[in-house]
Write an enzyme that holds these catalytic residues in place. Sequence first.
Site, mmCIF file in Angstrom:
data_model
loop_
_atom_site.group_PDB
_atom_site.id
_atom_site.type_symbol
_atom_site.label_atom_id
_atom_site.label_comp_id
_atom_site.label_asym_id
_atom_site.label_seq_id
_atom_site.Cartn_x
_atom_site.Cartn_y
_atom_site.Cartn_z
ATOM 1 N N ILE A 31 1.444 8.480 -40.646
ATOM 2 C CA ILE A 31 1.776 9.561 -41.584
ATOM 3 C C ILE A 31 0.572 10.475 -41.854
ATOM 4 C CG2 ILE A 31 1.223 8.397 -43.768
ATOM 5 C CD1 ILE A 31 4.508 10.152 -43.073
ATOM 6 N N GLU A 89 -7.202 -0.559 -44.343
ATOM 7 C CA GLU A 89 -6.407 0.099 -45.387
ATOM 8 C C GLU A 89 -5.109 -0.661 -45.668
ATOM 9 O OE1 GLU A 89 -5.859 4.374 -44.682
ATOM 10 O OE2 GLU A 89 -3.904 4.185 -45.653
ATOM 11 N N HIS A 94 -1.863 -3.911 -37.183
ATOM 12 C CA HIS A 94 -1.306 -2.756 -36.478
ATOM 13 C C HIS A 94 -2.300 -2.241 -35.455
ATOM 14 C CE1 HIS A 94 -3.261 -1.398 -40.196
ATOM 15 N NE2 HIS A 94 -3.621 -0.310 -39.533
ATOM 16 N N HIS A 96 -3.420 1.190 -33.500
ATOM 17 C CA HIS A 96 -3.332 2.656 -33.455
ATOM 18 C C HIS A 96 -3.298 3.101 -32.000
ATOM 19 C CE1 HIS A 96 -4.646 3.577 -37.710
ATOM 20 N NE2 HIS A 96 -5.195 2.383 -37.601
#
Length: 133
Positions: A31, A89, A94, A96
């Site tokens: 996002i 964060e 995850h 990227h």
Amino acid sequence: MAHTIFTKIVQGEIPCYKIAENDDFLAFLDINPLAEGHTLVIPKLEIDYIFDIEDALYKDLFLFAKKIAPAIKAVIPCKRIGVAVIGLEVPHAHIHLVPINGIYDIDFKKPKIALTDHQFENIAKDIREHIEI
Ligand code: AMP
């Protein structure tokens, strides 16, 4: 237990610009992207640290990312799809996937780009159309 924001996305409580999913994994646009097409690939299972993932799931996570990367590259002109794991964060593992032309394109200190909802939707749709899973 409080769920991570990514688990809320998996459960459909929070929307995302979805790229692909199967029983175990989900890929969606970041996002707050470094570049158009910046995608996150996550296990649906909520695990904070990527190296705590058991071997079979870990391997399959990267194999899932391997199917997403060419679709991003087919849509976003770039030299490579860069791969990064930060995880400072959001405490939900995850990967990227970032379209890059040089090393500085995957510098997370760089200002992020602003995209409209319409632009995110179009990028996600274009990438989805190139995915073969
Ligand atoms: P890090 O944990 O340091 O790898 O960074 C987490 C990444 O998740 C950042 O690039 C954020 O822009 C991204 N992010 C956080 N919330 C969302 C969300 N709701 N949808 C998509 N991406 C997100």
